[in-house]
Design a protein around this motif. Structure first.
Motif, PDB file in Angstrom:
ATOM      1  N   GLN A   1       0.843  -1.180   0.000  1.00 54.29           N
ATOM      2  CA  GLN A   1       0.000   0.000   0.000  1.00 54.29           C
ATOM      3  C   GLN A   1       0.890   1.246   0.000  1.00 54.29           C
ATOM      4  OE1 GLN A   1      -3.776  -0.173   0.947  1.00 54.29           O
ATOM      5  NE2 GLN A   1      -3.410  -2.051  -0.175  1.00 54.29           N
ATOM      6  N   ILE A   2       0.618   2.139  -0.928  1.00 50.08           N
ATOM      7  CA  ILE A   2       1.530   3.251  -1.147  1.00 50.08           C
ATOM      8  C   ILE A   2       1.653   4.174   0.056  1.00 50.08           C
ATOM      9  CG2 ILE A   2       1.887   5.340  -2.508  1.00 50.08           C
ATOM     10  CD1 ILE A   2       0.909   3.923  -4.892  1.00 50.08           C
ATOM     11  N   ASP A   3       0.529   4.513   0.652  1.00 49.88           N
ATOM     12  CA  ASP A   3       0.555   5.556   1.664  1.00 49.88           C
ATOM     13  C   ASP A   3       1.119   5.119   3.009  1.00 49.88           C
ATOM     14  OD1 ASP A   3      -0.169   7.642   0.242  1.00 49.88           O
ATOM     15  OD2 ASP A   3      -2.021   8.091   1.349  1.00 49.88           O
ATOM     16  N   SER A   4       1.095   3.813   3.265  1.00 52.64           N
ATOM     17  CA  SER A   4       1.324   3.359   4.633  1.00 52.64           C
ATOM     18  C   SER A   4       2.631   3.870   5.223  1.00 52.64           C
ATOM     19  CB  SER A   4       1.257   1.838   4.685  1.00 52.64           C
ATOM     20  OG  SER A   4       2.077   1.296   3.684  1.00 52.64           O
ATOM     21  N   ALA A   5       3.710   3.851   4.457  1.00 53.65           N
ATOM     22  CA  ALA A   5       4.991   4.202   5.051  1.00 53.65           C
ATOM     23  C   ALA A   5       5.679   5.370   4.362  1.00 53.65           C
ATOM     24  CB  ALA A   5       5.907   2.979   5.041  1.00 53.65           C
ATOM     25  N   LEU A   6       4.960   5.996   3.443  1.00 54.23           N
ATOM     26  CA  LEU A   6       5.600   7.043   2.642  1.00 54.23           C
ATOM     27  C   LEU A   6       6.104   8.200   3.518  1.00 54.23           C
ATOM     28  CD1 LEU A   6       6.140   6.908  -0.293  1.00 54.23           C
ATOM     29  CD2 LEU A   6       4.062   8.179  -0.768  1.00 54.23           C
ATOM     30  N   ALA A   7       5.382   8.434   4.615  1.00 55.95           N
ATOM     31  CA  ALA A   7       5.706   9.585   5.454  1.00 55.95           C
ATOM     32  C   ALA A   7       7.082   9.454   6.099  1.00 55.95           C
ATOM     33  CB  ALA A   7       4.635   9.744   6.536  1.00 55.95           C
ATOM     34  N   VAL A   8       7.496   8.253   6.451  1.00 54.74           N
ATOM     35  CA  VAL A   8       8.784   8.127   7.145  1.00 54.74           C
ATOM     36  C   VAL A   8       9.941   7.920   6.178  1.00 54.74           C
ATOM     37  CG1 VAL A   8       7.782   7.212   9.269  1.00 54.74           C
ATOM     38  CG2 VAL A   8       8.545   5.630   7.482  1.00 54.74           C
ATOM     39  N   ALA A   9       9.630   7.650   4.897  1.00 55.63           N
ATOM     40  CA  ALA A   9      10.692   7.274   3.970  1.00 55.63           C
ATOM     41  C   ALA A   9      11.416   8.489   3.422  1.00 55.63           C
ATOM     42  CB  ALA A   9      10.116   6.461   2.824  1.00 55.63           C
ATOM     43  N   ASP A  10      12.749   8.364   3.266  1.00 61.22           N
ATOM     44  CA  ASP A  10      13.515   9.413   2.611  1.00 61.22           C
ATOM     45  C   ASP A  10      13.349   9.311   1.103  1.00 61.22           C
ATOM     46  OD1 ASP A  10      14.816  10.437   4.988  1.00 61.22           O
ATOM     47  OD2 ASP A  10      15.778   8.465   5.038  1.00 61.22           O
ATOM     48  N   ARG A  11      13.153   8.067   0.649  1.00 64.51           N
ATOM     49  CA  ARG A  11      13.173   7.819  -0.780  1.00 64.51           C
ATOM     50  C   ARG A  11      12.301   6.596  -1.007  1.00 64.51           C
ATOM     51  NH1 ARG A  11      17.591   5.441  -3.853  1.00 64.51           N
ATOM     52  NH2 ARG A  11      18.635   4.992  -1.901  1.00 64.51           N
TER      53      ARG A  11
END
Lengths: 240, 292, 580
Positions: free
Chosen positions: A193-203
């Motif tokens: 799922q795209i949104d689940s971890a996007l916030a913590v990722a640098d890239r």
């Protein structure tokens, strides 16, 4: 820190990865995304030694670790947390954590070693003596991460940490990963799922059919229309 | 009435030997999925050492010194056997290789016994005097085998729940991939499990020597009854092996009393077939605990 | 009927095996060596037993450590009937074989419940108990004294030092080898092997694995009984000591040391394990057992696949560099014919209100599905949405908790998989169940075996490849080709309904295009109904007439591709919250 180049791998004769290049720096969080069957888990398992790559190299701090046994890779400082919050169900929470550091030898002080993880996941401290099978899925995921934490790896690979877990438990898990990375650990997270971890990722990178199709920051990918096309299989020239 | 009591008491004593073999099966099986067919002849070797090393005159001090020595000797031997057994599994997925290598090890030990003592049966005199219990004379050996079975049951429980190496071996049986991801060296732990099974059968053979037939062809009977004990209780569960062993022991002594000694193994076979047909996971089997 | 054909390797094994058997019987007799004549009679009796053990272990997948008991029971029955009771040898012979078959059937009973080492232990225990029973019932068996029974008519030389019994033993060993090779080339033999290698594939091909285990045990027991009955005239004497568990272990070792599944393996295995210790340690009887144990151990360590197995692996490795003619989708699509499309009223597959729970988890939670005959129906959804579970329920691999399933109007809610398959439902699996130990051609034939019809258009179309594909195994095929092979196998079986489980996984772009054409061909030209579970949405959009979307065990959308692709719920499902 972690450098992957030209990696090909598969299950038996089924080719899954078709030439993956990826490098992760200390303290960086890289998110690997892609639709079902894109080869995300295969990528992590090939890096972690569970699948022998058919071509390409995996380097950890310049050292070639391609094709080593998983236990040897863990001992060299690269820790894979498997998907499906896998822990040892019949062992207590405390013993599960102890086993995570067992390979380092000696008699480490449990509190000093596991303290930071237990601070982030207080529920584990409450259930320290309970068998792991009594934990909920989310708690087992926390336990699996705590077990990996005490191994003090330089690179952490995390396969779908949010899969099958209650929504409210996902933020503390991601928060933990973020703080862990801040200690200088390179972190690779696989999610569907795209949104689940996007916030913590640098890239983030987006895989499709064993190849990396897109790379970018969280903000860039959020805007990119091609992402949706990849997920829906609508990006091909021969699509009706 | 008295006969029944004798059957029960002796059945427990003999059953304890089967339970010990069953537990030694479990240790290796949990760590590696292998059933070691040589375990019966290893037990006989333990008894043979008692025959060779114990003086004909009762000597308790010597007995107590030799018991751990023989157990450790067998542990080393089984570690070597385990290493050899695991070797081909590294290079090939041939599923029958361990059936053959463990059986071959059993044949070799039996052959060495044959060369050494021909087809004679040796026996050992116990240095302990018999006990009286409710008017029944109980050979000290039966009390000792029962005690040893309980000792190993408790020791294994502590080992698997308190000691880091034991925890790691348990972890292998619960989730092999997760264990490898945690950095546990699978081969080394599996060889350790073989060595521990050697401690169990070594001590069991030494202690049970006075009631055992120390012969080149008696190993297979212990393998068979030990396996029946383990399966009746549920393969992998030591409590099951304990209960299963006593059940097999009492049934086979009853068969011997009622119909004759030749029928002991037939009764074990019948019990095995019934359990496998009716409840293949055994009395205490935990199927769910194992991730496939 | 189609004639039995052997591939080159089989012919070579047969030739060498027959030479070994005939030579070892004829040479010592012509040279007048009584010692070697006698030894080789025993060796060849054991070869016959080991050949059948090889069939039982490698083809049928049954671990039996009790073949020595079957052999011994037959021999002892001959001894009792013809010796103690004074009947003719022929009467004893028949009784011996009959008793062997009875024991074989007894072994097959636990094989219905347990497999692998469990079965091995049960049969091993039986082999331990058998000689004890011979002693226990000494009124009947003469106990440890054994029974003497000579058969002079069979042991008087006919000339050149050859006795009738020598010729019979030779004939039996050769017959066992020929039988094994022939069995493998027949429908029954192929089905026995499929059931052993992959019970799922077997059931998908309409095979009941339990029934075939029974047949395999019966065949093995019959042959072993024949050998046991010949044992009496060879030795002139039977004793319980001859039939201890060691004999059963010897037969098992012979197969594995020679090479599990290799036609000539048992011959080599028996020769090595019987002759090496006997020849080298002839004067040291007690050392023979030691030598035998060490030979078995060392061979397993040095050649884990057995002696012949290792040689064959080396031969094949050399051949692997040459690629076989691929299985060409184009060739199949070039078939000029067409079959009338079935009427589009009615339903090929009807699923109503199906529930399936695993523990507390509902994998399918009230699913309805209707598949129109002759259409391609796509089944999509995220991981764990229940797609494969639904496929398994329809094909009868998983029993449902509630609801109903019907195939062409016939209720199959409670039918086991092999029954569903016999109704004309073929399926493929996520990992192709291609049978590695069979040739590529045999992999197609096991499809045709479903209806026993080997004259169908597909096999005729591919006939030019028959020789080449019969000589080669599927490990020469690339992954995509194996997929196609698995699909063609179901087509060869003339299934009307094909259930394909993630067929596009691991295919390259070009291979996927070919595969899509194949699926359309199946529907448009052959009138097949296709239910397709697939992750690769691009493929589904392209080939499906209708699509059903599953999420968490429930149908959330159903319709033609355009509608489904545009459905916001579906977009949300596959992309996550991004455009919610």
């Amino acid at each position: 820190m972690l450098e992957i180049s030209g990696l090909h791998a598969g299950y038996g004769r089924v080719p899954v990865l078709r030439g993956i290049d990826l490098s992760v720096a200390p303290g960086e969080i890289v998110l690997v995304l892609g639709p079902n069957g894109a080869g995300k888990s295969t990528l992590l398992r090939s890096i972690g030694g569970f699948i022998k790559p058919t071509a390409g190299t995996v380097r950890l701090d310049g050292q070639d670790i391609t094709g080593l046994a998983p236990e040897e890779i863990t001992r060299r400082g690269l820790r894979l947390v498997l998907d499906g919050h896998r822990v040892f169900p019949e062992l207590s929470v405390r013993d599960n954590i102890r086993l995570g550091a067992a390979f380092r030898g000696g008699r480490p002080d449990f509190e000093a070693m596991a303290g930071p993880a237990l601070e982030m996941f207080p529920i584990l401290r409450q259930k320290l003596l309970d068998p792991a099978r009594d934990l909920s899925g989310g708690q087992q995921q926390m336990l699996a991460l705590a077990q990996a934490f005490v191994a003090q790896p330089r690179v952490l690979l995390c396969d779908e940490p949010s899969l099958g877990i209650a929504q409210m438990l996902i933020p503390p898990i991601l928060d933990f990963l973020k703080r862990w990375a801040a200690l200088g650990t390179a972190v690779v997270i696989v999610e569907q799922q795209i949104d689940s971890a996007l916030a913590v990722a640098d890239r983030a990178v987006i895989m499709e059919r064993g190849e990396i199709r897109l790379t970018g920051t969280a903000a860039e990918l959020r805007q990119d229309k091609r992402v949706q096309a990849i997920y829906l299989g609508l990006d091909e020239e021969d699509t009706p | 009435m008295n006969d029944l009591l004798i059957i029960v008491v002796h059945g427990i004593g003999v059953g304890a030997i089967f339970a010990l073999v069953g537990m030694s099966f479990n240790v290796v099986f949990n760590a590696s999925g292998i059933l070691n067919f040589a375990q019966g002849n290893m037990l006989v070797l333990g008894a043979l050492f008692a025959f060779l090393l114990l003086p004909t005159q009762p000597d308790l001090l010597r007995w107590f010194i030799l018991l751990p020595a023989v157990a450790i000797g067998l542990a080393l031997l089984l570690a070597v056997q385990g290493y050899v057994t695991l070797l081909p599994l590294r290079s090939s997925v041939e599923q029958h290789s361990w059936l053959i290598t463990t059986l071959a090890a059993s044949v070799i030990i039996g052959a060495i016994l044959l060369i050494y003592q021909g087809s004679a049966q040796q026996s050992v005199r116990s240095p302990f005097t018999a006990i009286r219990f409710m008017g029944v004379r109980i050979p000290a050996t039966y009390a000792l085998t029962t005690g040893l079975a309980l000792f190993w049951f408790i020791a294994l429980h502590i080992f698997h729940t308190r000691v880091l190496t034991g925890l790691a071996i348990s972890a292998l049986s619960q989730d092999l991939d997760a264990a490898r991801a945690a950095g546990l060296r699978v081969r080394r732990l599996q060889v350790t499990a073989f060595a521990i099974s050697g401690l169990i059968v070594g001590s069991a053979g030494f202690v049970a020597a006075p009631v055992m037939a120390i012969a080149n062809d008696s190993g297979i009977t212990y393998v068979m009854n030990g396996f029946v004990a383990a399966v009746v209780g549920g393969l992998g569960a030591n409590l099951g092996a304990l209960v299963g062993g006593v059940l097999v022991g009492m049934l086979s002594l009853y068969a011997a009393y009622e119909y004759g000694g030749e029928f002991q193994n037939l009764v074990s076979l019948a019990l095995l077939v019934v359990v496998l047909m009716v409840r293949p996971q055994g009395l205490f089997g935990r199927q769910a605990a194992r991730r496939v | 009927m189609n004639r039995v054909r052997f591939d080159a390797a089989t012919r070579l094994h047969l030739l060498l095996g027959i030479i070994a058997v005939a030579g070892s019987i004829l040479l010592p007799a012509l040279l007048g060596s009584a010692y070697w004549t006698h030894n080789f009679l025993i060796v060849n009796l054991f070869v016959a037993v080991a050949v059948l053990q090889n069939m039982l272990l490698a083809d049928a997948g049954q671990v039996s450590f009790g073949q020595g008991a079957v052999f011994g029971l037959s021999a002892f029955t001959v001894g009792i009937v013809a010796g103690l009771w004074g009947h003719s040898y022929a009467a004893g012979f028949l009784a011996g074989v009959a008793m062997a078959v009875v024991l074989g059937l007894l072994f097959a009973l636990p094989a219905l419940r347990v497999q692998g080492y469990y079965l091995g232990f049960v049969t091993l225990s039986a082999a331990v108990v058998f000689p004890e029973m011979l002693v226990a019932f000494n009124d009947l068996t003469n106990g440890i004294n054994g029974i003497t029974r000579a058969v002079p008519a069979l042991t008087t030389p006919l000339g050149l030092g050859l006795t009738p019994i020598a010729l019979m033993v030779m004939a039996l060993a050769i017959a066992a080898l020929l039988f094994h090779a022939t069995l493998r080339a027949t429908r029954l033999g192929r089905r026995i092997r499929v059931a052993a290698v992959s019970p799922e594939a077997a059931m998908a091909l309409g095979i009941n694995p339990g029934a075939l285990r029974f047949i395999a045990f019966t065949i093995a027991a019959t042959g072993t009984g024949l050998a046991g009955a010949l044992y009496v005239p060879v030795l002139g004497f039977v004793s319980p000591y001859a039939f201890r568990v060691d004999l059963s272990i010897f037969f098992f070792f012979s197969v594995v040391v020679g090479g599990n599944g290799q036609l000539i393996g048992p011959v080599i295995g028996v020769w090595i394990l019987y002759l090496v210790p006997n020849a080298l340690l002839a004067d040291l009887a007690n050392y023979r057992l030691l030598g035998y144990g060490f030979v078995a151990l060392l061979i397993m360590l040095a050649f884990p696949d057995g002696v012949v197995g290792t040689i064959e692996a080396l031969r094949r490795r050399r051949r692997l560099r040459t690629q076989v003619t691929g299985i060409s989708v184009d060739r199949v699509l070039a078939w000029p014919g067409a079959r009338p499309r079935p009427p589009t009223q009615g339903q090929a597959i009807t699923v109503r209100g199906v529930r399936k729970t695993f523990g507390s988890l509902a994998a399918l939670d009230g699913v309805d599905l209707a598949v129109i005959p002759g259409s391609v129906h796509g089944l999509v959804g995220p991981n764990g949405s229940g797609k494969t579970t639904l496929l398994n329920v329809i094909s009868g691999f998983i029993a449902l908790n509630a609801g109903s399933v019907a195939i062409n109007g016939t209720d199959t809610s409670r039918a086991p998989a092999y029954r569903v398959a016999r109704l004309g439902v073929g399926r493929t699996f996520q990992t192709p169940r291609v049978l590695e130990e069979m040739s590529i051609w045999e992999n197609l034939e096991i499809g045709a075996d479903v209806k026993g019809d080997h004259s169908n258009w597909l096999l005729a179309l591919l006939a030019p490849f028959r020789t080449e594909w019969s000589e080669n195994r599927p490990d020469l095929l690339a992954h995509a080709q194996r997929r196609v092979l698995e699909v063609l196998r179901t087509v060869a079986g003339d299934a009307d309904i094909l259930l394909l489980d993630e067929p596009a996984a691991g295919l390259s772009a070009a291979e996927r295009r070919d595969f899509a054409r194949l699926v359309r061909f199946l529907s448009e030209r052959l009138g097949k109904t296709v239910l397709l579970v697939e992750h690769d949405l691009a493929l589904v959009w392209k080939v499906a007439d209708r699509i059903t979307v599953l999420d968490a065990g429930q149908v959330i959308a159903e319709g033609p591709p355009d509608t489904i692709a545009a459905d916001p719920r579906v977009r949300r499902l596959f992309i996550g919250g991004a455009d919610a």
